[in-house]
Design a protein around this motif. Structure first.
Motif, short mmCIF file in Angstrom:
data_model
loop_
_atom_site.label_atom_id
_atom_site.label_comp_id
_atom_site.label_asym_id
_atom_site.label_seq_id
_atom_site.Cartn_x
_atom_site.Cartn_y
_atom_site.Cartn_z
N GLN A 156 -12.36 1.11 -6.31
CA GLN A 156 -12.28 1.23 -7.77
C GLN A 156 -10.93 0.75 -8.29
O GLN A 156 -9.91 0.94 -7.63
CB GLN A 156 -12.47 2.69 -8.21
CG GLN A 156 -13.89 3.19 -8.16
CD GLN A 156 -13.98 4.62 -8.69
OE1 GLN A 156 -13.22 5.49 -8.30
NE2 GLN A 156 -14.95 4.85 -9.55
N PRO A 157 -10.91 0.17 -9.50
CA PRO A 157 -9.63 -0.20 -10.11
C PRO A 157 -8.79 1.04 -10.41
O PRO A 157 -9.33 2.10 -10.71
CB PRO A 157 -10.03 -0.90 -11.41
CG PRO A 157 -11.47 -1.23 -11.26
CD PRO A 157 -12.05 -0.25 -10.29
N PHE A 197 -8.06 1.44 -5.39
CA PHE A 197 -8.01 2.55 -4.45
C PHE A 197 -8.52 2.07 -3.11
O PHE A 197 -9.47 1.29 -3.04
CB PHE A 197 -8.88 3.72 -4.95
CG PHE A 197 -8.31 4.41 -6.16
CD1 PHE A 197 -7.26 5.31 -6.03
CD2 PHE A 197 -8.80 4.15 -7.43
CE1 PHE A 197 -6.71 5.94 -7.14
CE2 PHE A 197 -8.26 4.78 -8.54
CZ PHE A 197 -7.22 5.68 -8.40
N LYS A 198 -7.89 2.51 -2.02
CA LYS A 198 -8.27 2.09 -0.67
C LYS A 198 -8.94 3.19 0.13
O LYS A 198 -9.17 3.05 1.32
CB LYS A 198 -7.04 1.57 0.09
CG LYS A 198 -6.41 0.34 -0.54
CD LYS A 198 -7.37 -0.81 -0.73
CE LYS A 198 -7.72 -1.49 0.56
NZ LYS A 198 -8.60 -2.65 0.38
N MET A 199 -9.26 4.30 -0.53
CA MET A 199 -9.97 5.40 0.13
C MET A 199 -10.57 6.29 -0.95
O MET A 199 -10.23 6.18 -2.12
CB MET A 199 -9.01 6.21 1.03
CG MET A 199 -7.84 6.81 0.27
SD MET A 199 -6.47 7.46 1.29
CE MET A 199 -7.27 8.50 2.44
N ASN A 200 -11.46 7.16 -0.54
CA ASN A 200 -12.04 8.16 -1.45
C ASN A 200 -11.12 9.37 -1.49
O ASN A 200 -10.49 9.72 -0.49
CB ASN A 200 -13.42 8.60 -0.97
CG ASN A 200 -14.42 7.46 -0.92
OD1 ASN A 200 -14.24 6.42 -1.54
ND2 ASN A 200 -15.50 7.67 -0.19
N ALA A 201 -11.08 10.04 -2.64
CA ALA A 201 -10.27 11.26 -2.75
C ALA A 201 -10.76 12.08 -3.93
O ALA A 201 -11.45 11.57 -4.82
CB ALA A 201 -8.79 10.92 -2.95
N ILE A 253 -3.40 3.53 -2.47
CA ILE A 253 -3.74 2.41 -3.36
C ILE A 253 -3.09 1.16 -2.82
O ILE A 253 -2.09 1.22 -2.09
CB ILE A 253 -3.30 2.65 -4.82
CG1 ILE A 253 -1.78 2.71 -4.96
CG2 ILE A 253 -3.98 3.87 -5.41
CD1 ILE A 253 -1.28 2.66 -6.39
N GLU A 254 -3.67 0.03 -3.16
CA GLU A 254 -3.05 -1.26 -2.87
C GLU A 254 -2.72 -1.88 -4.21
O GLU A 254 -3.57 -1.97 -5.10
CB GLU A 254 -3.98 -2.17 -2.08
CG GLU A 254 -3.32 -3.47 -1.71
CD GLU A 254 -4.15 -4.30 -0.72
OE1 GLU A 254 -3.59 -5.27 -0.20
OE2 GLU A 254 -5.31 -3.96 -0.46
N ARG A 279 0.85 -1.19 0.00
CA ARG A 279 0.00 0.00 0.00
C ARG A 279 0.88 1.24 0.00
O ARG A 279 1.82 1.33 0.78
CB ARG A 279 -0.92 0.00 1.21
CG ARG A 279 -2.00 -1.05 1.12
CD ARG A 279 -2.98 -0.88 2.25
NE ARG A 279 -4.03 -1.88 2.15
CZ ARG A 279 -5.15 -1.82 2.85
NH1 ARG A 279 -5.34 -0.83 3.71
NH2 ARG A 279 -6.05 -2.75 2.72
N ILE A 280 0.54 2.18 -0.87
CA ILE A 280 1.36 3.37 -1.07
C ILE A 280 0.46 4.55 -1.42
O ILE A 280 -0.62 4.38 -1.99
CB ILE A 280 2.41 3.10 -2.17
CG1 ILE A 280 3.45 4.21 -2.26
CG2 ILE A 280 1.75 2.81 -3.51
CD1 ILE A 280 4.66 3.86 -3.10
N PHE A 281 0.91 5.75 -1.02
CA PHE A 281 0.16 6.95 -1.36
C PHE A 281 0.60 7.48 -2.72
O PHE A 281 1.79 7.51 -3.03
CB PHE A 281 0.37 8.05 -0.30
CG PHE A 281 -0.40 7.81 0.96
CD1 PHE A 281 -1.77 8.02 1.00
CD2 PHE A 281 0.23 7.37 2.10
CE1 PHE A 281 -2.49 7.80 2.16
CE2 PHE A 281 -0.48 7.15 3.27
CZ PHE A 281 -1.84 7.36 3.30
N VAL A 282 -0.39 7.91 -3.51
CA VAL A 282 -0.16 8.50 -4.83
C VAL A 282 -1.05 9.73 -4.95
O VAL A 282 -1.88 10.00 -4.09
CB VAL A 282 -0.46 7.48 -5.96
CG1 VAL A 282 0.49 6.31 -5.90
CG2 VAL A 282 -1.91 7.02 -5.91
N MET A 283 -0.90 10.47 -6.04
CA MET A 283 -1.69 11.67 -6.25
C MET A 283 -2.90 11.34 -7.14
O MET A 283 -2.75 10.81 -8.23
CB MET A 283 -0.84 12.76 -6.91
CG MET A 283 -1.50 14.11 -6.95
SD MET A 283 -1.91 14.80 -5.32
CE MET A 283 -0.30 15.07 -4.64
#
Length: 148
Positions: free
Chosen positions: A107-108, A131-135, A143-144, A94-98
């Motif tokens: 969602q894929p 995606f692992k959260m809403n943004a 994302i995972e 799991r990593i943070f992206v923009m």
């Protein structure tokens, strides 16, 4: 037992490319053929011995991991790997992206190669990633990813 509650044990994410929790992750290392920003989706070059930011029609092999010591040791805040630098590419975890637009948990994941941001409707799919959260647009999003 793995630590799964990010905010209890890790500092709040401040940039793309940061791991989102202490669960196991896997990364491969490649040389940067072009400048690669932290948190960018990357692909192999034509010879398979270096990486570039993902291009239209490319195949994502992972996400560039941020170097934590870089900002503190070198006193730079440029958030990127230079040409020739070794790049840690996260392929599982799991990593943070923009985010490049409105995204919803589950969602894929896709990438817009023009903006280099992660979206639900980009032109390049990231296999086995959600995606692992809403943004919303221009927010960090977790994302995972689970690539071979």
């Amino acid at each position: 037992m793995p630590i799964t509650n990010y905010f209890d044990y890790m500092p709040v994410a401040g940039k793309a490319g940061q791991l989102s929790n202490y669960q196991d992750y896997e990364a491969d290392t490649y040389a940067a053929e072009e400048v690669v920003r932290y948190g960018e989706a990357v692909q192999l070059n034509a010879t398979g011995d270096a990486i570039t930011p993902v291009k239209d029609g490319g195949k994502v092999i992972g996400v560039a991991l941020a170097r934590e010591g870089h900002d503190y040791i070198e006193k730079k805040d440029d958030q990127k790997y230079e040409v020739g630098d070794p790049v840690a590419v996260v392929k599982r975890g799991r990593i943070f992206v923009m985010a490049g637009g409105e995204v919803l948990n589950g969602q894929p994941v896709k990438v817009d190669p023009t903006t280099k941001k992660f979206t639900a409707d980009g032109t390049v799919s990231v296999a086995n990633a959600v995606f692992k959260m809403n943004a919303s647009a221009d927010q960090l999003v977790e994302i995972e990813i689970n690539l071979p």
